[in-house]
Scaffold this active site. Structure first.
Site, mmCIF file in Angstrom:
data_model
loop_
_atom_site.group_PDB
_atom_site.id
_atom_site.type_symbol
_atom_site.label_atom_id
_atom_site.label_comp_id
_atom_site.label_asym_id
_atom_site.label_seq_id
_atom_site.Cartn_x
_atom_site.Cartn_y
_atom_site.Cartn_z
ATOM 1 N N ASP A 1 2.941 0.013 5.594
ATOM 2 C CA ASP A 1 1.541 0.225 5.220
ATOM 3 C C ASP A 1 0.959 -1.022 4.578
ATOM 4 O OD1 ASP A 1 3.287 0.695 3.007
ATOM 5 O OD2 ASP A 1 1.645 1.639 1.917
ATOM 6 N N GLU B 1 4.235 2.440 0.549
ATOM 7 C CA GLU B 1 4.693 1.578 -0.535
ATOM 8 C C GLU B 1 3.546 1.202 -1.456
ATOM 9 O OE1 GLU B 1 5.732 -2.214 -2.595
ATOM 10 O OE2 GLU B 1 4.072 -1.788 -1.222
#
Length: 475
Positions: A72, A135
Site C-alpha cells: 500500500d 502498513e
C-alpha cells in the site's frame, strides 16, 4: 540484471491504485506475477502475499532470506485514490509525480524484490518475498500474520528511505480514531455572512521522520484562526476538512463558517492578512509557501452544534502536537511525538485521527491513554486502530555487520546504523517469529507521504548492487 527492470516494474505498480485498505488489485497483480514465474505463493485473508523462490542451484542449504515490503501507499493529492494512476517523471536525477505522492514508499523496494524473483542470474539461497497490506494506516496485515506464514528468520526490509543508513530500530506507534458527536442541525437564518477559509501550500510530510523539521501542521493555524473568531463573536461551523492522511503532517485545511453581518464579518476578513503575517513569521524558514485565504461563499443548509465545535477546540488545545520529547540516549532523535493527521466533519460526528510515536512503549501507551481521556471528557469515543511495538536490533550482530561490510565493499563507504522515528512492521515480526533478525535499507526517498515525494535515481542503482551482493554473501 540492471535496474531497468526495477523501474519497469515500478511503472506497472504505479498503474495500480493501492491506497491502504484497498490492496485487492495489487495483491492480484502479485499473485499473477508469481504464477507467470511458476513460483509458489500464499495469500491470506488480509491480502498479504508471500512468494517463495528456490535457491540458486548449489545453495539449497543456505538459510532462507526474507525480502520484506508493503504493497500500500499514502495517496496524497489524488481526487480519486481508487482510480487515479500516478504520473511519474524524471527531473535532474530524481523521479517525481505530477501533483500526487509518488508511491516510492514502498513501491520501489517492492519493485526490487520482484526483480530479484524474476532474475535468473542473481545468486541467492531460498527466498521469501513478503508483501504486507495496510502498513501505512494501521499495519493490520503484519499484525494478523499467521505464525507459519513465514519460514525465514533473516529479513532484508527494503522500506528504508535514508540511503546512507541501515535502519536498526524504529519507534512504536499508536494510531487512534476519535469521534466527537455532532448531529447536524439547520443553519441559522437572519443577516449573516458565510466564509470559506483555506490554508494551503504546506509542505506536509511524514508525521514521524519530518515531525522535528519545523513544518506547519495546518491543524495549528486552523485552530488559532477559529479560536480568534470564536473568542469575540458568534460563530457556527458548516464543515471542516483538515489533512490528507492519518500518517502525514496536515498540509491544508478547508473550513466553511458563518458569523453575523457587521463587525463580526469585518473581523473575519481581517484575519487573512494577520494569519499570513503570523505564518511568515513563525514558519517562513521551514514552510515558506503555506498561506491562508478567506473568501465569501454561499449559505449552507446545515451546521454542526456549537457544543461539538467547542469540544473539538478544547481537545486540540489540550493534546500535544509535534515533538513531545527528544531522546537522551540517541543524539538528535525524537523519542516521543504526537501528530493530528486528519479532522473531518462527517455524518453525525467530527472525526479526528492522532498518531502517537515513541521508542519507549510505556511512554507511547501512557500518552495515547491521556489523549483518549481528553476526548472522553468531551463526550467523544476513541478507537485504537493500530498499536505497533518499538523495535531495536543488536547493531553488533553478524547479520548487520555483514550488511554494513557489503555497503563498504560495493560502494566504498560504510553506512550509519540508526534508529528512526517512524514505525516499521519489524515489531510485529519480532513478536510473531522468534529469533528473527532484520536490516532495513533502501534508496533515498525525500518528502514521503506528500506531493513533494521524490526518489533519487542513482541511489536505486547503488542499493540494487548492495542487495544483489548481500544475497550472494548470505547464500
Amino acid at each position: 540484471m540492471t535496474t531497468e527492470r526495477v523501474f519497469s516494474i515500478f511503472r506497472e505498480l504505479n498503474g495500480i491504485p493501492r491506497p491502504s485498505h484497498h490492496e485487492e488489485r495489487v495483491a492480484d497483480y502479485l499473485c499473477r506475477f508469481a504464477e507467470r514465474l511458476g513460483l509458489e505463493y500464499e495469500r491470506d485473508a488480509q491480502n498479504c502475499v508471500v512468494i517463495r523462490k528456490p535457491a540458486t542451484p548449489g545453495h539449497e542449504g543456505a538459510n532462507p532470506i526474507v525480502l520484506l515490503n508493503h504493497m500500500d501507499m499514502v495517496c496524497v493529492g489524488m481526487n480519486d485514490p481508487l482510480n487515479d494512476p500516478i504520473v511519474a517523471y524524471t527531473d535532474n536525477g530524481w523521479m517525481k509525480a505530477r501533483g500526487t505522492s509518488l508511491g516510492a514508499d514502498n513501491g520501489i523496494g517492492l519493485s526490487m524484490a520482484l526483480a530479484v524473483l524474476e532474475s535468473s542470474d542473481i545468486v541467492h539461497g531460498p527466498l521469501e518475498v513478503m508483501i504486507t497490506t495496510n502498513e501505512e494506516d494501521g499495519m493490520s496485515g503484519a499484525a494478523n500474520l499467521a505464525k507459519d506464514f513465514l519460514k525465514g528468520r533473516k529479513v532484508i526490509n527494503l522500506d528504508s528511505e535514508d540511503y546512507d543508513t541501515i535502519t536498526t530500530g524504529a519507534a512504536g506507534a499508536c494510531l487512534q480514531f476519535h469521534r466527537i458527536p455532532a448531529q447536524r442541525m439547520e443553519a441559522p437564518g437572519g443577516k449573516r455572512r458565510w466564509y470559506h477559509i483555506r490554508i494551503e501550500g504546506g509542505l506536509g510530510g511524514h508525521s514521524g521522520v519530518d515531525i522535528n523539521k519545523g513544518r506547519c501542521s495546518a491543524v495549528i493555524p486552523a485552530w488559532a484562526l477559529l479560536a480568534a473568531i470564536y473568542n469575540d463573536y458568534d460563530l457556527d461551523i458548516a464543515s471542516i476538512s483538515i489533512g490528507e492522511a492519518n500518517a502525514s503532517i496536515a498540509s491544508s485545511a478547508d473550513i466553511v463558517l458563518t458569523v453575523p453581518s457587521g463587525d463580526a464579518s469585518e473581523f473575519v476578513k481581517q484575519q487573512e492578512a494577520m494569519m499570513n503575517e503570523w505564518l511568515r513569521d513563525e514558519y517562513g524558514q521551514h514552510d515558506p509557501v503555506i498561506h491562508c485565504t478567506i473568501e465569501k461563499c454561499e449559505k449552507q443548509d446545515t451546521i454542526i452544534p456549537r457544543k461539538s465545535f467547542e469540544a473539538l477546540m478544547h481537545c486540540l488545545e489540550q493534546i500535544p502536537q509535534g515533538v513531545v520529547k527528544m531522546s537522551e540516549s540517541m543524539k538528535d532523535t525524537v523519542e516521543t511525538s504526537n501528530n493530528v493527521g486528519r479532522i473531518l466533519t462527517e455524518g453525525d460526528h467530527i472525526f479526528v485521527s492522532t498518531h502517537t510515536r515513541s521508542f519507549v512503549d510505556s511512554e507511547m501507551d501512557a500518552l495515547s491513554r491521556d489523549i483518549a481521556s481528553v476526548f472522553a471528557a468531551q463526550g467523544a469515543t476513541s478507537e485504537t486502530v493500530m498499536s505497533a511495538p518499538a523495535w531495536q536490533e543488536d547493531q553488533q550482530s553478524p547479520f548487520l555487520q555483514l550488511t554494513s561490510d557489503t555497503f563498504l565493499d560495493v560502494l566504498g563507504w560504510r553506512p550509519r546504523m540508526v534508529a528512526m522515528h517512524f514505525v516499521l512492521e519489524a515489531g510485529f515480526f519480532v513478536q510473531h517469529y522468534p529469533g528473527i533478525q532484520m536490516a532495513s535499507i533502501g534508496p533515498r526517498i525525500v518528502e514521503p507521504h506528500s506531493t513533494s515525494e521524490r526518489l533519487e535515481l542513482k541511489t536505486v542503482d547503488d542499493i540494487w548492487q548492495v542487495l544483489v551482493e548481500l544475497l550472494r554473501r548470505l547464500a
